[in-house]
Design a protein around this motif. Sequence first.
Motif, PDB file in Angstrom:
ATOM      1  N   GLN A   7       0.819  -1.204   0.000  1.00 22.88           N
ATOM      2  CA  GLN A   7       0.000   0.000   0.000  1.00 22.88           C
ATOM      3  C   GLN A   7       0.861   1.267   0.000  1.00 22.88           C
ATOM      4  O   GLN A   7       0.617   2.201   0.741  1.00 22.88           O
ATOM      5  CB  GLN A   7      -0.990  -0.021   1.156  1.00 22.88           C
ATOM      6  CG  GLN A   7      -1.991  -1.159   1.012  1.00 22.88           C
ATOM      7  CD  GLN A   7      -2.966  -1.280   2.139  1.00 22.88           C
ATOM      8  OE1 GLN A   7      -2.578  -1.257   3.303  1.00 22.88           O
ATOM      9  NE2 GLN A   7      -4.239  -1.418   1.807  1.00 22.88           N
ATOM     10  N   MET A  62       2.124 -14.761   4.791  1.00 25.84           N
ATOM     11  CA  MET A  62       1.255 -13.803   5.472  1.00 25.84           C
ATOM     12  C   MET A  62       1.808 -13.465   6.856  1.00 25.84           C
ATOM     13  O   MET A  62       1.745 -12.309   7.289  1.00 25.84           O
ATOM     14  CB  MET A  62      -0.162 -14.357   5.554  1.00 25.84           C
ATOM     15  CG  MET A  62      -0.825 -14.457   4.180  1.00 25.84           C
ATOM     16  SD  MET A  62      -2.420 -15.311   4.218  1.00 25.84           S
ATOM     17  CE  MET A  62      -3.434 -14.045   4.963  1.00 25.84           C
ATOM     18  N   TRP A  66       3.018  -9.798   8.255  1.00 23.76           N
ATOM     19  CA  TRP A  66       2.583  -9.315   9.568  1.00 23.76           C
ATOM     20  C   TRP A  66       3.780  -8.884  10.407  1.00 23.76           C
ATOM     21  O   TRP A  66       3.778  -7.816  11.021  1.00 23.76           O
ATOM     22  CB  TRP A  66       1.772 -10.406  10.257  1.00 23.76           C
ATOM     23  CG  TRP A  66       1.026  -9.991  11.484  1.00 23.76           C
ATOM     24  CD1 TRP A  66       0.500  -8.764  11.771  1.00 23.76           C
ATOM     25  CD2 TRP A  66       0.702 -10.821  12.598  1.00 23.76           C
ATOM     26  NE1 TRP A  66      -0.138  -8.786  12.995  1.00 23.76           N
ATOM     27  CE2 TRP A  66      -0.036 -10.039  13.520  1.00 23.76           C
ATOM     28  CE3 TRP A  66       0.944 -12.155  12.899  1.00 23.76           C
ATOM     29  CZ2 TRP A  66      -0.510 -10.553  14.720  1.00 23.76           C
ATOM     30  CZ3 TRP A  66       0.457 -12.658  14.086  1.00 23.76           C
ATOM     31  CH2 TRP A  66      -0.254 -11.865  14.987  1.00 23.76           C
ATOM     32  N   SER A  77      -3.769  -6.514  13.453  1.00 23.51           N
ATOM     33  CA  SER A  77      -3.981  -7.953  13.602  1.00 23.51           C
ATOM     34  C   SER A  77      -3.419  -8.651  12.361  1.00 23.51           C
ATOM     35  O   SER A  77      -3.109  -7.998  11.346  1.00 23.51           O
ATOM     36  CB  SER A  77      -5.482  -8.261  13.729  1.00 23.51           C
ATOM     37  OG  SER A  77      -6.137  -8.015  12.494  1.00 23.51           O
ATOM     38  N   GLU A  79      -5.045 -10.463  10.294  1.00 22.88           N
ATOM     39  CA  GLU A  79      -5.977 -10.231   9.196  1.00 22.88           C
ATOM     40  C   GLU A  79      -5.839  -8.822   8.622  1.00 22.88           C
ATOM     41  O   GLU A  79      -5.827  -8.631   7.405  1.00 22.88           O
ATOM     42  CB  GLU A  79      -7.424 -10.468   9.663  1.00 22.88           C
ATOM     43  CG  GLU A  79      -7.741 -11.914   9.961  1.00 22.88           C
ATOM     44  CD  GLU A  79      -7.208 -12.396  11.318  1.00 22.88           C
ATOM     45  OE1 GLU A  79      -6.827 -11.556  12.175  1.00 22.88           O
ATOM     46  OE2 GLU A  79      -7.153 -13.623  11.514  1.00 22.88           O
ATOM     47  N   GLU A  80      -5.721  -7.828   9.498  1.00 24.25           N
ATOM     48  CA  GLU A  80      -5.577  -6.442   9.037  1.00 24.25           C
ATOM     49  C   GLU A  80      -4.283  -6.252   8.250  1.00 24.25           C
ATOM     50  O   GLU A  80      -4.268  -5.554   7.232  1.00 24.25           O
ATOM     51  CB  GLU A  80      -5.589  -5.477  10.220  1.00 24.25           C
ATOM     52  CG  GLU A  80      -6.923  -5.361  10.915  1.00 24.25           C
ATOM     53  CD  GLU A  80      -6.838  -4.634  12.241  1.00 24.25           C
ATOM     54  OE1 GLU A  80      -7.855  -4.034  12.627  1.00 24.25           O
ATOM     55  OE2 GLU A  80      -5.774  -4.669  12.910  1.00 24.25           O
ATOM     56  N   ASN A  82      -2.791  -8.271   6.417  1.00 21.24           N
ATOM     57  CA  ASN A  82      -2.828  -8.948   5.123  1.00 21.24           C
ATOM     58  C   ASN A  82      -4.046  -8.592   4.281  1.00 21.24           C
ATOM     59  O   ASN A  82      -4.227  -9.135   3.194  1.00 21.24           O
ATOM     60  CB  ASN A  82      -2.755 -10.461   5.345  1.00 21.24           C
ATOM     61  CG  ASN A  82      -1.362 -10.879   5.723  1.00 21.24           C
ATOM     62  OD1 ASN A  82      -0.466 -10.910   4.891  1.00 21.24           O
ATOM     63  ND2 ASN A  82      -1.152 -11.159   7.000  1.00 21.24           N
ATOM     64  N   GLU A  83      -4.861  -7.683   4.751  1.00 19.98           N
ATOM     65  CA  GLU A  83      -6.033  -7.236   3.990  1.00 19.98           C
ATOM     66  C   GLU A  83      -5.576  -6.169   3.003  1.00 19.98           C
ATOM     67  O   GLU A  83      -5.878  -4.982   3.138  1.00 19.98           O
ATOM     68  CB  GLU A  83      -7.116  -6.695   4.935  1.00 19.98           C
ATOM     69  CG  GLU A  83      -8.432  -6.402   4.251  1.00 19.98           C
ATOM     70  CD  GLU A  83      -9.053  -7.619   3.596  1.00 19.98           C
ATOM     71  OE1 GLU A  83      -9.527  -7.472   2.462  1.00 19.98           O
ATOM     72  OE2 GLU A  83      -9.057  -8.715   4.194  1.00 19.98           O
ATOM     73  N   VAL A  84      -4.810  -6.625   2.008  1.00 25.37           N
ATOM     74  CA  VAL A  84      -4.196  -5.732   1.037  1.00 25.37           C
ATOM     75  C   VAL A  84      -4.565  -6.227  -0.364  1.00 25.37           C
ATOM     76  O   VAL A  84      -4.301  -7.383  -0.693  1.00 25.37           O
ATOM     77  CB  VAL A  84      -2.652  -5.739   1.183  1.00 25.37           C
ATOM     78  CG1 VAL A  84      -1.999  -4.853   0.140  1.00 25.37           C
ATOM     79  CG2 VAL A  84      -2.242  -5.320   2.584  1.00 25.37           C
ATOM     80  N   PRO A  85      -5.171  -5.379  -1.185  1.00 25.81           N
ATOM     81  CA  PRO A  85      -5.431  -5.799  -2.566  1.00 25.81           C
ATOM     82  C   PRO A  85      -4.110  -6.189  -3.240  1.00 25.81           C
ATOM     83  O   PRO A  85      -3.071  -5.549  -3.009  1.00 25.81           O
ATOM     84  CB  PRO A  85      -6.032  -4.550  -3.216  1.00 25.81           C
ATOM     85  CG  PRO A  85      -6.536  -3.717  -2.080  1.00 25.81           C
ATOM     86  CD  PRO A  85      -5.621  -4.019  -0.922  1.00 25.81           C
TER      87      PRO A  85
END
Length: 115
Positions: A7, A62, A66, A77, A79-80, A82-85
């Motif tokens: 990002q 992943m 992190w 977290s 999940e947060e 790795n929540e990357v387009p």
Amino acid sequence: MKKFVIQGREYDPRTALRASLNVWRRVLLEQGVGMKTVLGDVQSVKSPDDIYEDPKIQKSWMAFVWVLRLAAGEDLSFEEANEVPLDEFAVIVEDEEPEIPKAPAASDQDASPEP
């Protein structure tokens, strides 16, 4: 040398070795993978297909993302982090590769310096 760009922010993969024991413990307890496994699996990646098709390598990849983000001071977290387009994630190779760090061997820690 490789850089991870997530990002728009750049991360040096060697940051993983500067992550605290608390970070690596958190990864181990929450994701079930330790430093040696994560770094070994990340080093084994030869193409994106390795990440997309192998659940073990995907989890280590992943976890590595992190760790990089936690070590950079981001409080996210798993999940947060790795929540990357996918179009906002890149691995850039520049020049030569002194690359993905290896976990320190126990024998490296025990060795006494020679006079």
